[in-house]
Design a protein around this motif. Sequence first.
Motif, PDB file in Angstrom:
ATOM      1  N   TRP A 167     -52.651 -10.012  29.610  1.00  0.00           N
ATOM      2  CA  TRP A 167     -52.044 -11.024  28.740  1.00  0.00           C
ATOM      3  C   TRP A 167     -52.783 -12.356  28.852  1.00  0.00           C
ATOM      4  CZ3 TRP A 167     -49.901 -12.502  24.608  1.00  0.00           C
ATOM      5  CH2 TRP A 167     -49.453 -13.817  24.483  1.00  0.00           C
ATOM      6  N   ARG A 210     -49.982  -7.066  20.732  1.00  0.00           N
ATOM      7  CA  ARG A 210     -48.855  -7.024  19.798  1.00  0.00           C
ATOM      8  C   ARG A 210     -47.802  -8.096  20.101  1.00  0.00           C
ATOM      9  NH1 ARG A 210     -47.653  -0.747  20.115  1.00  0.00           N
ATOM     10  NH2 ARG A 210     -46.302  -1.565  21.719  1.00  0.00           N
ATOM     11  N   VAL A 211     -47.962  -8.767  21.239  1.00  0.00           N
ATOM     12  CA  VAL A 211     -46.985  -9.790  21.612  1.00  0.00           C
ATOM     13  C   VAL A 211     -47.068 -10.960  20.645  1.00  0.00           C
ATOM     14  CG1 VAL A 211     -46.353 -11.452  23.401  1.00  0.00           C
ATOM     15  CG2 VAL A 211     -47.102  -9.156  24.027  1.00  0.00           C
ATOM     16  N   LYS A 212     -45.915 -11.379  20.158  1.00  0.00           N
ATOM     17  CA  LYS A 212     -45.873 -12.518  19.242  1.00  0.00           C
ATOM     18  C   LYS A 212     -46.282 -13.785  19.987  1.00  0.00           C
ATOM     19  CE  LYS A 212     -42.265 -11.261  15.974  1.00  0.00           C
ATOM     20  NZ  LYS A 212     -40.843 -11.524  15.787  1.00  0.00           N
ATOM     21  N   GLU A 262     -52.130  -3.256  23.826  1.00  0.00           N
ATOM     22  CA  GLU A 262     -50.678  -3.291  24.025  1.00  0.00           C
ATOM     23  C   GLU A 262     -50.172  -4.733  24.005  1.00  0.00           C
ATOM     24  OE1 GLU A 262     -47.463  -1.134  24.129  1.00  0.00           O
ATOM     25  OE2 GLU A 262     -49.241   0.007  24.769  1.00  0.00           O
ATOM     26  N   VAL A 263     -50.826  -5.618  24.755  1.00  0.00           N
ATOM     27  CA  VAL A 263     -50.338  -7.004  24.814  1.00  0.00           C
ATOM     28  C   VAL A 263     -50.710  -7.788  23.559  1.00  0.00           C
ATOM     29  CG1 VAL A 263     -50.296  -7.150  27.327  1.00  0.00           C
ATOM     30  CG2 VAL A 263     -52.346  -7.855  26.107  1.00  0.00           C
ATOM     31  N   PRO A 322     -43.042 -17.368  22.148  1.00  0.00           N
ATOM     32  CA  PRO A 322     -41.849 -16.720  22.683  1.00  0.00           C
ATOM     33  C   PRO A 322     -40.605 -17.504  22.268  1.00  0.00           C
ATOM     34  CG  PRO A 322     -43.080 -17.806  24.433  1.00  0.00           C
ATOM     35  CD  PRO A 322     -43.803 -18.080  23.156  1.00  0.00           C
ATOM     36  N   ARG A 376     -54.329 -14.314  25.976  1.00  0.00           N
ATOM     37  CA  ARG A 376     -53.872 -15.679  25.671  1.00  0.00           C
ATOM     38  C   ARG A 376     -55.071 -16.610  25.518  1.00  0.00           C
ATOM     39  NH1 ARG A 376     -51.246 -19.635  30.038  1.00  0.00           N
ATOM     40  NH2 ARG A 376     -49.169 -18.752  29.833  1.00  0.00           N
TER      41      ARG A 376
END
Lengths: 256, 380
Positions: free
Chosen positions: B68, B102-104, B99-100, B107, B72
């Motif tokens: 992540w 896809r994190v918006k 996988e990460v 937060p 980031r």
Amino acid sequence: MAGEISDAIIRVRDITVQFGKTRVLDGLDLDVKRGEILGFVGPSGAGKSVLTRTIIGLVPKIAGRIEVFGVDLDAASAAERRGVERRWGILFQQGALFSSLTVRQNIQFPVREYLKVSQRLLDEIMVAKLGMVGLKPEVADRYPSELSGGMIKRVALARALALDPELVFLDEPTSGLDPIGAGDFDELVRTLQRTLGLTVFMVTHDLDSLYTACDRIAVLGNGKIIAAGSIADMQASKHPWLRQYFHGKRARAVMG
Amino acid sequence: MGIVSGDPTLERIARGNGLALCATGTWTARFAPLLERMVADAEKLGGKAPNIVIDASRVSKLDTFGAWLIERLRRSLTQGGVETEIAGLSANYSSLIDEVRRVKAEPVAETDRVTITGMLEQIGRSVAGVGGTLIGLIEMLGAVLAAAGHVLIRPRGFRLTSTIHHLEQVCWRAVPIVVLITFLIGCIISQQGIFHFRKFGADIFVVDMLGVLVLREIGVLLVAIMVAGRSGSAYTAELGSMKMREEIDALRTMGFDPIEVLILPRMLALVLALPILAFLGAMAALYGGGLVAWLYGGVDPEAFLLRLRDAISIDHFIVGLIKAPVMAAVIGIVACVEGLAVQGSAESLGQHTTSSVVKGIFFVIVMDGVFAIFFASIGM
């Protein structure tokens, strides 16, 4: 059982657990290899959950030896034990989410306790974990009592994975999930195993999980491991319970 | 070059007209605080170079935290107008990055702030809630009486086993502690009375005080408070955890009335138990008082009993015992209402158990006051 496996992440030797006069586990031996997904099956009440709980130290044993990550848990100091506990994650059968904390706080709880990182990273990791288990970030501020059964399972898995453990114990992870959800769950466990090099100890009754997710299967009966091996070994076994289990109506349906 | 294990680093290497950020070492949760600082520093590089490659080929271990933070970094550099890509990932690790990915980005923020208006609002709401509480109690009283009426018409619906079980819990098992505490209170009243009355040479009047106080007021009040703490809380916790586990819903769907099955036996047990306990408590207090009067005050048992017979009438005793079942009913109803009001969380169970005891004791004392006025006006 077969001889010593050198790369065992869990090594259980001669475990005996007794409740009152009932002997639940009787001189049980089990090895779990690094990086594998071990499916653990057996009739209801055979003691699958008891073995899991014995390994993680929730149930006292009257004899035997348990090593996790090469650390003998009986001989370990408190600090060594904490070190081991930080490296495993546990998904309980009922989820065991903290009911007075929100989903966000549940997932962040172990991270906050063990790592000194910013609130921003905590939030981002929480969203990432939720995404990994297939949940939207919108559920983050709900309480466990406001979640469905399947969502509780997913949040509990997200919490078990919060610290990126090397070993996870899953107690009936797919029970209570719809078949599509259960399939996704198996897929997820596979992905995590591949990407994170996770070792998975999975108690399950889901034949689909056994076929699609597990590398190896161990069968518990009469307080001992009665068989361990690949799914093909299980199908070839002559043991009556195994024959019924793997050749019953439902098994045939899964195999197509 | 090669895979490097150990502490993570992020080296900056000029490459052509761009920049390469070489990640090495263990990018895992264990080093998260260090990684976060490194990535925050690297994020400031935006604008220094037209394109940046994040080279992760020398990372020995990567987990969600590391993945992540790399992602980031890529995002914030891209946002700063720098063409950024991640290179050198092994197949396993690149699927982790996917996988990460896809994190918006943003937060969801936690919205839980304490404000003065919020606090005032809460006070207002709890004051307004008092009326609701009283209505809830009256509703429960009505429901219990209706269930009792139902059972009277159809006695087979009465749960004798359950009632006896609760009677054992709230009465039989409470006897030792109730007797012990009332005995000690009797001793203390007697000792204090003698100590002060002696100055006026009125030692013997301690018997009057002890008799009236214990039989009319202290005996029953003290026992009721103990029962509220001991059994009221237990009722709330039992019913509350049954509510949390949907056991009460299960009963209802099977065609049973939870009031009749769960609450009526508990109420009945409490209403029977409190007079018995109050009587035993009063006797223990008198015994304790008498003992102290004899050993400390020199009032021998015979004189004590004679004086006691003159000092108190049967009225005092009846006044005490009439109050007991009413107080039991109040405690029981408060406990059951609170139990059924429990929501899904452990915290809510704790809150309602606390408020069951607090409200139970409060109502017991209020009832005692009402009774005092009532008995005074009818001349008892």
